[in-house]
Design a protein around this motif. Structure first.
Motif, short mmCIF file in Angstrom:
data_model
loop_
_atom_site.label_atom_id
_atom_site.label_comp_id
_atom_site.label_asym_id
_atom_site.label_seq_id
_atom_site.Cartn_x
_atom_site.Cartn_y
_atom_site.Cartn_z
N VAL A 60 27.71 -37.49 -20.42
CA VAL A 60 27.59 -38.68 -19.95
C VAL A 60 28.96 -39.07 -19.36
CG1 VAL A 60 27.72 -40.90 -21.37
CG2 VAL A 60 25.88 -39.24 -22.02
N GLU A 61 30.13 -38.33 -19.95
CA GLU A 61 31.42 -38.54 -19.18
C GLU A 61 31.52 -38.26 -18.02
OE1 GLU A 61 35.60 -39.86 -19.29
OE2 GLU A 61 33.88 -40.54 -20.23
N ASP A 62 31.30 -37.03 -17.55
CA ASP A 62 31.13 -36.70 -16.27
C ASP A 62 30.52 -37.64 -15.30
OD1 ASP A 62 32.64 -34.47 -16.95
OD2 ASP A 62 31.09 -33.21 -17.05
N GLN A 63 28.95 -38.06 -15.63
CA GLN A 63 28.29 -38.93 -15.01
C GLN A 63 29.12 -40.61 -14.73
OE1 GLN A 63 25.94 -38.56 -13.29
NE2 GLN A 63 24.69 -40.20 -12.94
N ARG A 64 29.80 -40.95 -15.75
CA ARG A 64 30.65 -42.21 -15.60
C ARG A 64 31.75 -41.83 -14.76
NH1 ARG A 64 35.48 -43.48 -16.83
NH2 ARG A 64 35.99 -41.66 -17.79
N ILE A 65 32.39 -40.63 -14.81
CA ILE A 65 33.45 -40.33 -13.47
C ILE A 65 32.84 -40.40 -12.33
CG2 ILE A 65 35.09 -38.62 -12.83
CD1 ILE A 65 35.41 -38.01 -15.72
N ARG A 66 31.68 -39.76 -12.19
CA ARG A 66 31.16 -39.63 -10.79
C ARG A 66 30.73 -41.06 -10.26
NH1 ARG A 66 27.72 -35.90 -8.11
NH2 ARG A 66 26.11 -36.90 -6.65
N LEU A 67 29.95 -41.90 -11.10
CA LEU A 67 29.65 -43.24 -10.48
C LEU A 67 31.01 -43.78 -10.16
CD1 LEU A 67 26.93 -43.94 -13.02
CD2 LEU A 67 26.46 -43.44 -10.64
N GLU A 68 32.05 -43.84 -10.85
CA GLU A 68 33.04 -44.90 -10.60
C GLU A 68 34.02 -44.14 -9.40
OE1 GLU A 68 36.13 -45.68 -13.68
OE2 GLU A 68 34.80 -46.03 -15.21
N ILE A 69 33.95 -42.90 -9.15
CA ILE A 69 34.53 -42.30 -8.08
C ILE A 69 33.77 -42.97 -6.87
CG2 ILE A 69 35.07 -40.30 -6.51
CD1 ILE A 69 35.64 -38.93 -9.05
N ASN A 70 32.30 -42.72 -6.85
CA ASN A 70 31.40 -43.18 -5.75
C ASN A 70 31.72 -44.74 -5.56
OD1 ASN A 70 29.89 -41.04 -4.54
ND2 ASN A 70 28.71 -41.04 -6.65
N SER A 71 31.66 -45.60 -6.59
CA SER A 71 32.12 -46.82 -6.51
C SER A 71 33.19 -47.40 -5.55
CB SER A 71 32.03 -47.68 -7.72
OG SER A 71 32.30 -48.99 -7.56
N LYS A 72 34.50 -46.52 -5.91
CA LYS A 72 35.68 -46.81 -5.48
C LYS A 72 35.55 -46.52 -3.79
CE LYS A 72 38.98 -46.27 -9.08
NZ LYS A 72 39.82 -47.47 -9.07
N TRP A 73 34.93 -45.34 -3.60
CA TRP A 73 34.70 -44.86 -2.21
C TRP A 73 33.92 -45.98 -1.60
CZ3 TRP A 73 33.05 -39.08 -2.78
CH2 TRP A 73 34.43 -38.24 -3.14
N LEU A 74 32.84 -46.37 -1.85
CA LEU A 74 31.97 -47.41 -1.25
C LEU A 74 32.67 -48.69 -1.05
CD1 LEU A 74 29.24 -47.92 -0.29
CD2 LEU A 74 28.52 -48.89 -2.66
N GLN A 75 33.68 -49.12 -1.94
CA GLN A 75 34.33 -50.29 -1.75
C GLN A 75 35.56 -50.17 -0.96
OE1 GLN A 75 35.75 -51.91 -5.81
NE2 GLN A 75 33.62 -51.36 -6.70
#
Length: 217
Positions: A60-75
Protein backbone atom coordinates in the motif's frame (compact mmCIF):
# COMPACT_ATOMS: atom_id res chain seq x y z
CA UNK A 1 -8.87 7.73 -17.91
CA UNK A 2 -10.28 11.06 -16.71
CA UNK A 3 -11.28 9.53 -13.40
CA UNK A 4 -7.81 8.03 -12.97
CA UNK A 5 -6.13 11.38 -13.71
CA UNK A 6 -8.29 13.04 -11.08
CA UNK A 7 -7.27 10.42 -8.55
CA UNK A 8 -3.61 10.98 -9.34
CA UNK A 9 -4.03 14.67 -8.48
CA UNK A 10 -5.64 14.02 -5.09
CA UNK A 11 -3.97 15.34 -1.96
CA UNK A 12 -2.73 12.28 -0.07
CA UNK A 13 -1.69 14.02 3.14
CA UNK A 14 -4.82 12.93 4.98
CA UNK A 15 -4.07 9.28 4.30
CA UNK A 16 -0.61 9.21 5.85
CA UNK A 17 -1.82 8.93 9.39
CA UNK A 18 -2.45 5.19 9.25
CA UNK A 19 -2.69 2.10 7.13
CA UNK A 20 -6.50 2.11 7.00
CA UNK A 21 -6.62 5.48 5.21
CA UNK A 22 -3.91 4.51 2.74
CA UNK A 23 -5.66 1.23 2.05
CA UNK A 24 -8.92 3.07 1.39
CA UNK A 25 -7.14 5.32 -1.10
CA UNK A 26 -5.65 2.32 -2.82
CA UNK A 27 -9.03 0.59 -3.02
CA UNK A 28 -10.52 3.65 -4.70
CA UNK A 29 -7.76 3.74 -7.30
CA UNK A 30 -7.94 0.01 -7.97
CA UNK A 31 -11.72 0.20 -8.34
CA UNK A 32 -11.40 3.04 -10.83
CA UNK A 33 -8.74 1.23 -12.84
CA UNK A 34 -10.35 -2.21 -12.90
CA UNK A 35 -12.22 -3.11 -16.12
CA UNK A 36 -15.65 -3.05 -14.48
CA UNK A 37 -14.81 -1.04 -11.36
CA UNK A 38 -15.92 -3.96 -9.23
CA UNK A 39 -15.14 -5.02 -5.70
CA UNK A 40 -13.90 -8.31 -7.14
CA UNK A 41 -11.06 -6.49 -8.91
CA UNK A 42 -10.23 -4.61 -5.72
CA UNK A 43 -10.17 -7.76 -3.61
CA UNK A 44 -7.94 -9.52 -6.12
CA UNK A 45 -5.50 -6.61 -6.14
CA UNK A 46 -5.28 -6.49 -2.37
CA UNK A 47 -4.85 -10.26 -2.30
CA UNK A 48 -1.92 -9.99 -4.69
CA UNK A 49 -0.14 -7.46 -2.49
CA UNK A 50 -0.80 -9.49 0.64
CA UNK A 51 0.84 -12.53 -0.93
CA UNK A 52 3.98 -10.68 -1.99
CA UNK A 53 7.13 -10.89 0.12
CA UNK A 54 6.90 -7.18 0.92
CA UNK A 55 3.46 -7.65 2.53
CA UNK A 56 0.20 -5.71 2.31
CA UNK A 57 1.30 -2.72 4.39
CA UNK A 58 4.41 -2.06 2.31
CA UNK A 59 2.49 -2.73 -0.87
CA UNK A 60 0.00 0.00 0.00
CA UNK A 61 2.82 2.40 0.87
CA UNK A 62 4.60 1.67 -2.41
CA UNK A 63 1.40 2.30 -4.33
CA UNK A 64 0.96 5.65 -2.57
CA UNK A 65 4.51 6.65 -3.50
CA UNK A 66 3.94 5.60 -7.09
CA UNK A 67 0.74 7.62 -7.39
CA UNK A 68 2.28 10.74 -5.83
CA UNK A 69 5.28 10.68 -8.16
CA UNK A 70 3.01 10.23 -11.18
CA UNK A 71 0.88 13.12 -9.96
CA UNK A 72 3.94 15.38 -9.60
CA UNK A 73 5.17 14.45 -13.07
CA UNK A 74 1.76 15.07 -14.61
CA UNK A 75 1.45 18.48 -12.97
CA UNK A 76 5.00 19.45 -13.92
CA UNK A 77 5.01 18.35 -17.56
CA UNK A 78 2.59 16.03 -19.38
CA UNK A 79 5.45 14.79 -21.56
CA UNK A 80 7.40 13.67 -18.48
CA UNK A 81 4.40 11.70 -17.23
CA UNK A 82 3.86 10.13 -20.65
CA UNK A 83 7.46 9.16 -21.43
CA UNK A 84 8.59 7.83 -18.05
CA UNK A 85 7.84 4.69 -16.07
CA UNK A 86 8.56 3.86 -12.46
CA UNK A 87 8.72 0.80 -10.26
CA UNK A 88 8.43 1.04 -6.48
CA UNK A 89 9.53 -1.74 -4.15
CA UNK A 90 9.91 -1.17 -0.41
CA UNK A 91 10.07 2.61 -0.96
CA UNK A 92 12.91 2.16 -3.48
CA UNK A 93 11.98 3.94 -6.71
CA UNK A 94 13.36 2.92 -10.10
CA UNK A 95 12.90 5.51 -12.86
CA UNK A 96 13.08 4.38 -16.48
CA UNK A 97 12.28 5.86 -19.86
CA UNK A 98 13.73 8.35 -22.32
CA UNK A 99 13.50 12.13 -22.17
CA UNK A 100 14.60 14.80 -24.68
CA UNK A 101 16.77 16.87 -22.29
CA UNK A 102 19.03 16.68 -19.25
CA UNK A 103 17.01 19.42 -17.55
CA UNK A 104 13.85 17.34 -17.72
CA UNK A 105 15.75 14.29 -16.47
CA UNK A 106 17.00 16.18 -13.40
CA UNK A 107 13.51 17.53 -12.74
CA UNK A 108 12.02 14.03 -12.85
CA UNK A 109 14.52 12.77 -10.27
CA UNK A 110 14.02 15.79 -8.04
CA UNK A 111 10.24 15.39 -8.06
CA UNK A 112 10.56 11.71 -7.12
CA UNK A 113 12.71 12.60 -4.11
CA UNK A 114 10.13 15.18 -2.97
CA UNK A 115 7.58 12.46 -2.15
CA UNK A 116 7.47 11.55 1.54
CA UNK A 117 8.68 8.08 2.40
CA UNK A 118 11.02 7.59 -0.58
CA UNK A 119 14.21 5.86 0.61
CA UNK A 120 16.10 5.58 -2.67
CA UNK A 121 15.75 6.86 -6.23
CA UNK A 122 17.49 4.82 -8.91
CA UNK A 123 17.87 6.93 -12.03
CA UNK A 124 17.93 4.90 -15.25
CA UNK A 125 16.39 7.63 -17.42
CA UNK A 126 18.13 8.07 -20.76
CA UNK A 127 18.27 11.18 -22.93
CA UNK A 128 17.34 10.59 -26.55
CA UNK A 129 15.07 11.78 -29.31
CA UNK A 130 14.77 8.26 -30.66
CA UNK A 131 11.75 6.11 -30.06
CA UNK A 132 8.27 6.07 -31.50
CA UNK A 133 5.48 3.54 -31.58
CA UNK A 134 7.68 0.82 -33.05
CA UNK A 135 10.19 0.97 -30.22
CA UNK A 136 7.45 1.17 -27.60
CA UNK A 137 5.64 -1.83 -29.10
CA UNK A 138 8.81 -3.93 -29.13
CA UNK A 139 9.66 -2.99 -25.53
CA UNK A 140 6.13 -3.89 -24.46
CA UNK A 141 6.41 -7.22 -26.27
CA UNK A 142 9.72 -7.98 -24.51
CA UNK A 143 8.28 -7.24 -21.07
CA UNK A 144 5.22 -9.38 -21.79
CA UNK A 145 7.36 -12.30 -22.92
CA UNK A 146 9.48 -12.16 -19.76
CA UNK A 147 6.44 -11.91 -17.48
CA UNK A 148 4.89 -14.92 -19.20
CA UNK A 149 8.07 -16.96 -18.75
CA UNK A 150 8.17 -16.12 -15.03
CA UNK A 151 4.51 -16.99 -14.52
CA UNK A 152 4.97 -20.45 -16.00
CA UNK A 153 8.21 -21.18 -14.15
CA UNK A 154 7.17 -23.07 -11.00
CA UNK A 155 10.58 -22.35 -9.46
CA UNK A 156 9.97 -18.59 -9.54
CA UNK A 157 7.55 -16.49 -7.46
CA UNK A 158 6.68 -14.17 -10.33
CA UNK A 159 4.45 -12.04 -8.12
CA UNK A 160 7.55 -10.59 -6.43
CA UNK A 161 9.03 -9.08 -9.60
CA UNK A 162 8.33 -6.04 -11.72
CA UNK A 163 9.73 -5.50 -15.20
CA UNK A 164 10.28 -2.49 -17.44
CA UNK A 165 11.93 -2.46 -20.86
CA UNK A 166 13.39 0.67 -22.48
CA UNK A 167 15.03 0.47 -25.91
CA UNK A 168 15.73 -3.23 -25.41
CA UNK A 169 17.22 -2.83 -21.93
CA UNK A 170 15.30 -4.82 -19.32
CA UNK A 171 15.11 -3.47 -15.77
CA UNK A 172 14.19 -5.93 -13.03
CA UNK A 173 13.09 -4.98 -9.53
CA UNK A 174 11.70 -7.03 -6.67
CA UNK A 175 12.59 -9.62 -4.05
CA UNK A 176 14.21 -12.99 -4.80
CA UNK A 177 14.03 -15.82 -2.28
CA UNK A 178 17.64 -16.80 -3.12
CA UNK A 179 20.40 -16.54 -5.73
CA UNK A 180 19.08 -19.55 -7.64
CA UNK A 181 15.70 -17.95 -8.23
CA UNK A 182 17.29 -14.66 -9.22
CA UNK A 183 19.53 -16.43 -11.74
CA UNK A 184 16.49 -18.10 -13.29
CA UNK A 185 14.72 -14.73 -13.62
CA UNK A 186 17.75 -13.08 -15.22
CA UNK A 187 18.24 -15.99 -17.62
CA UNK A 188 14.60 -15.85 -18.69
CA UNK A 189 15.04 -12.15 -19.48
CA UNK A 190 18.31 -12.64 -21.35
CA UNK A 191 16.83 -15.35 -23.57
CA UNK A 192 14.03 -13.20 -24.98
CA UNK A 193 14.57 -11.90 -28.51
CA UNK A 194 15.67 -8.26 -28.96
CA UNK A 195 16.92 -7.90 -25.37
CA UNK A 196 20.14 -5.87 -25.40
CA UNK A 197 21.00 -6.29 -21.73
CA UNK A 198 19.41 -6.94 -18.35
CA UNK A 199 19.84 -4.65 -15.34
CA UNK A 200 18.76 -6.16 -12.03
CA UNK A 201 17.89 -4.17 -8.91
CA UNK A 202 16.39 -7.24 -7.29
CA UNK A 203 17.40 -7.93 -3.69
CA UNK A 204 17.51 -11.31 -1.96
CA UNK A 205 15.03 -11.97 0.81
CA UNK A 206 17.81 -12.22 3.42
CA UNK A 207 19.50 -9.01 2.25
CA UNK A 208 18.14 -5.91 3.95
CA UNK A 209 20.50 -3.48 2.26
CA UNK A 210 19.80 -1.47 -0.91
CA UNK A 211 19.94 -3.45 -4.10
CA UNK A 212 23.07 -3.12 -6.21
CA UNK A 213 22.60 -3.33 -9.98
CA UNK A 214 23.70 -6.45 -11.80
CA UNK A 215 24.12 -5.91 -15.53
CA UNK A 216 23.87 -8.88 -17.84
CA UNK A 217 24.78 -8.56 -21.50
Amino acid sequence: MQKYSQLLSMEWTGFRGGISGALLALLLVMTACSPAGTAVGVGAGVGVMASQERGLGQGVEDQRIRLEINSKWLQHDEKMYRLLSLQVQEARVLLTGALPSQEMRLAAVRLAWEVDGVKEVINEITITDEGGLGTYARDTWISTQIKTKLIFDVEVSSINYSIETVHGVVYLMGIAKDDIELSRVINHARNVSYVERVVSYVRRLDDQGPGKPQVQG
